[in-house]
Design a protein around this motif. Structure first.
Motif, short mmCIF file in Angstrom:
data_model
loop_
_atom_site.label_atom_id
_atom_site.label_comp_id
_atom_site.label_asym_id
_atom_site.label_seq_id
_atom_site.Cartn_x
_atom_site.Cartn_y
_atom_site.Cartn_z
N ALA A 178 11.26 0.73 -21.09
CA ALA A 178 10.36 1.84 -21.19
C ALA A 178 10.51 2.60 -19.78
N LEU A 179 10.37 1.78 -18.71
CA LEU A 179 10.70 2.36 -17.54
C LEU A 179 11.99 2.87 -17.28
N ALA A 180 13.02 2.06 -17.60
CA ALA A 180 14.45 2.43 -17.50
C ALA A 180 14.95 3.78 -18.06
N LEU A 181 14.29 3.98 -19.27
CA LEU A 181 14.56 4.97 -20.27
C LEU A 181 13.94 6.35 -19.56
N ALA A 182 12.90 6.15 -18.71
CA ALA A 182 11.86 7.36 -18.53
C ALA A 182 12.73 7.79 -17.26
N LEU A 218 2.63 7.31 -19.44
CA LEU A 218 3.24 7.72 -20.84
C LEU A 218 4.01 6.46 -21.27
N LEU A 219 4.31 5.55 -20.19
CA LEU A 219 5.15 4.34 -20.33
C LEU A 219 4.45 3.52 -21.39
N GLU A 220 2.99 3.52 -21.35
CA GLU A 220 2.58 2.42 -22.46
C GLU A 220 2.99 2.91 -23.83
N PRO A 221 2.35 4.36 -24.12
CA PRO A 221 2.90 4.73 -25.55
C PRO A 221 4.07 4.50 -25.77
N LEU A 222 5.03 4.68 -24.79
CA LEU A 222 6.45 4.63 -24.90
C LEU A 222 6.74 3.22 -25.43
N GLY A 223 6.04 2.35 -24.80
CA GLY A 223 6.34 0.78 -24.94
C GLY A 223 6.01 0.44 -26.49
N VAL A 224 4.69 1.11 -26.92
CA VAL A 224 4.33 0.84 -28.13
C VAL A 224 5.38 1.39 -29.18
N ALA A 225 5.69 2.50 -28.86
CA ALA A 225 6.76 3.18 -29.88
C ALA A 225 8.16 2.26 -29.80
N PHE A 239 3.43 -5.30 -39.25
CA PHE A 239 2.32 -4.59 -38.49
C PHE A 239 2.58 -4.70 -37.01
N ALA A 240 2.65 -3.42 -36.51
CA ALA A 240 2.88 -3.25 -34.93
C ALA A 240 1.61 -3.53 -34.16
N ARG A 241 1.63 -4.30 -33.32
CA ARG A 241 0.58 -4.82 -32.07
C ARG A 241 0.71 -4.46 -30.82
N ARG A 242 0.51 -3.33 -30.32
CA ARG A 242 0.81 -2.83 -29.12
C ARG A 242 2.32 -2.86 -28.66
N MET A 243 2.64 -3.69 -27.49
CA MET A 243 4.12 -3.59 -27.22
C MET A 243 4.69 -5.11 -26.90
N LYS A 244 5.56 -5.36 -26.75
CA LYS A 244 6.13 -6.85 -26.80
C LYS A 244 7.33 -6.54 -25.61
N HIS A 245 7.08 -6.93 -24.36
CA HIS A 245 8.41 -7.14 -23.32
C HIS A 245 9.14 -5.71 -23.46
N THR A 246 8.49 -4.78 -23.44
CA THR A 246 9.16 -3.28 -23.66
C THR A 246 8.98 -2.59 -22.42
N TYR A 247 8.21 -2.97 -21.32
CA TYR A 247 7.95 -2.11 -20.23
C TYR A 247 9.29 -2.05 -19.29
N ILE A 265 0.83 -1.17 -0.06
CA ILE A 265 0.10 0.01 -0.08
C ILE A 265 0.90 1.24 0.02
N GLY A 266 0.33 2.15 -0.87
CA GLY A 266 1.42 3.49 -0.94
C GLY A 266 2.34 3.44 -1.95
N GLN A 267 2.62 2.37 -2.80
CA GLN A 267 3.36 2.61 -3.89
C GLN A 267 2.87 3.12 -5.04
N ARG A 268 3.44 3.80 -5.79
CA ARG A 268 2.93 4.19 -7.10
C ARG A 268 3.24 3.31 -8.35
N VAL A 269 2.52 2.89 -9.09
CA VAL A 269 2.78 2.01 -10.23
C VAL A 269 2.25 2.60 -11.41
N ALA A 270 2.88 2.38 -12.50
CA ALA A 270 2.24 2.21 -13.88
C ALA A 270 1.57 1.04 -14.17
N VAL A 271 0.74 0.78 -15.30
CA VAL A 271 0.05 -0.44 -15.50
C VAL A 271 0.31 -0.79 -16.88
N ASP A 272 0.52 -2.03 -17.25
CA ASP A 272 0.46 -2.46 -18.37
C ASP A 272 -1.09 -2.80 -18.79
#
Length: 355
Positions: free
Chosen positions: A309-313, A153-160, A298-306, A87-94
């Motif tokens: 993405a988190l490290a780059l952010a 923004l980590l989700e769109p970054l993962g897609v990119a 064709f790009a379908r969402r993201m693949k093992h990029t989270y 409880i209290g942790q901040r998270v991004a969600v895939d």
């Protein structure tokens, strides 16, 4: 009860009360939602009530780019990388929840799982609400220095990132990006970090062309609606001495941009299609990609990029770039105004965040 914004029909968003999120089961956590991004694919649902054959035929909660703060945990709240959430942790969600058992998942392609669930795409409610229960394995802990908005923004970054991976872009190769919305601009930023040169961007909105130049585009050109494809691509031919680019990436979800991407690529080059057309149809000239022998992905969402993405952010300069993409912020109660703004591409909007 809790507050949420729901889509009641095309372009009909209403802020109202819905049943509370409830208590988390063993492998889930409950989040207080802190930030939700407005995505181009969300706009398809907003504009038409459907996307890719999925129809919102009853009041539906949008939003798949999100971050939040944990306010309750189940008995076994472990993340995909083995952390135990509290409880209290901040998270991004895939937002994608693959089954983990099918052939695609076993082969390491969870983004292709035919049995997946995806927050914000019918029938799975999204994040435009005060609280949501999500799988712990889909959560990624945010460092203290990373804002909730950047977490969203980590989700769109993962897609990119996935699109750039598919492009197999090498140092010194040339690239053309069609569409300078958030995904296109993120691809541009990654291409620049990959050493691509030149980087050519095509975008009809002046503010987005300006942002592309700010982020390192070598060239940023308009796409006049009354110009032929040959005329639109003429500056690129001049910039590449008639050769074309090694990689063309379509991130505009417009039919014309597919033909333009194929026209921009050199013989033997590669093209990656990222955009999702509103009517679920893509039309293009067969002769150009065939005669050039293009490799088309064709790009379908993201693949093992989270994780990447988190490290780059966490890089201060890259995090500042991500923050700079956010041009507008709205409270949850004003979600309808946010969607209307993005729908009209008004007021120089690039990325809108609901907080």
């Amino acid at each position: 009860m809790m507050r949420a914004t729901r889509l009641h029909g095309p372009q009909d968003l209403r802020h109202d009360s819905v049943p509370a999120a409830g208590e988390p089961s063993p492998a889930t956590v409950r989040l207080r939602i802190d930030a939700v991004g407005v995505c181009g694919s969300d706009l398809h649902l907003y504009e038409t009530g459907s996307i890719g054959g999925r129809v919102a035929d009853e009041p539906f909660i949008l939003g798949h780019e999100f971050a939040g703060t944990i306010d309750a945990v189940g008995a076994d709240p472990r993340t995909a990388d083995g952390q135990t959430l509290s409880i209290g942790q901040r998270v991004a969600v895939d937002p994608a929840v693959p089954c983990g058992q099918c052939e695609c998942c076993r082969e390491g392609n969870p983004n292709l799982c035919p049995h997946h669930h995806f927050f914000g795409v019918p029938p799975d409610a999204g994040a435009l609400r005060e609280f949501a229960v999500v799988p712990a394995r889909n959560c990624w802990v945010l460092p203290d220095a990373t804002s909730a908005a950047v977490g969203a923004l980590l989700e769109p970054l993962g897609v990119a990132m996935h699109a750039t991976d598919l492009a197999k872009l090498r140092i010194g190769q040339s690239v053309a990006i069609f569409g300078a919305g958030p995904i296109g601009l993120l691809i541009l930023s990654l291409a620049r970090r990959s050493g691509a040169d030149p980087i050519c961007v095509f975008e009809p909105v002046p503010e987005r062309r300006a942002k592309a130049r700010e982020l390192g585009a070598t060239h940023a050109w308009d796409v006049p609606t009354d110009a032929t494809d040959a005329a639109v691509l003429q500056p690129l031919r001049e910039a590449t001495a008639g050769r074309g680019v090694d990689v063309a990436i379509e991130a505009a979800d417009a039919h014309r941009s597919v033909d333009l991407s194929f026209g921009a690529a050199r013989p033997g080059g590669r093209a990656v299609l990222v955009g999702i057309p509103a009517d679920d149809r893509t039309h293009f000239s067969h002769a150009v990609p065939r005669r050039k022998g293009l490799t088309v992905r064709f790009a379908r969402r993201m693949k093992h990029t989270y994780p990447r993405a988190l490290a780059l952010a966490q890089d201060p300069d890259f995090a500042a770039m991500l923050e700079g993409l956010i041009t507008h912020r709205f409270p949850l109660a004003e979600t309808a105004a946010a969607y209307d703004l993005v729908h009209r591409q008004a007021d120089g909007v690039i990325k809108a965040i609901i907080e």
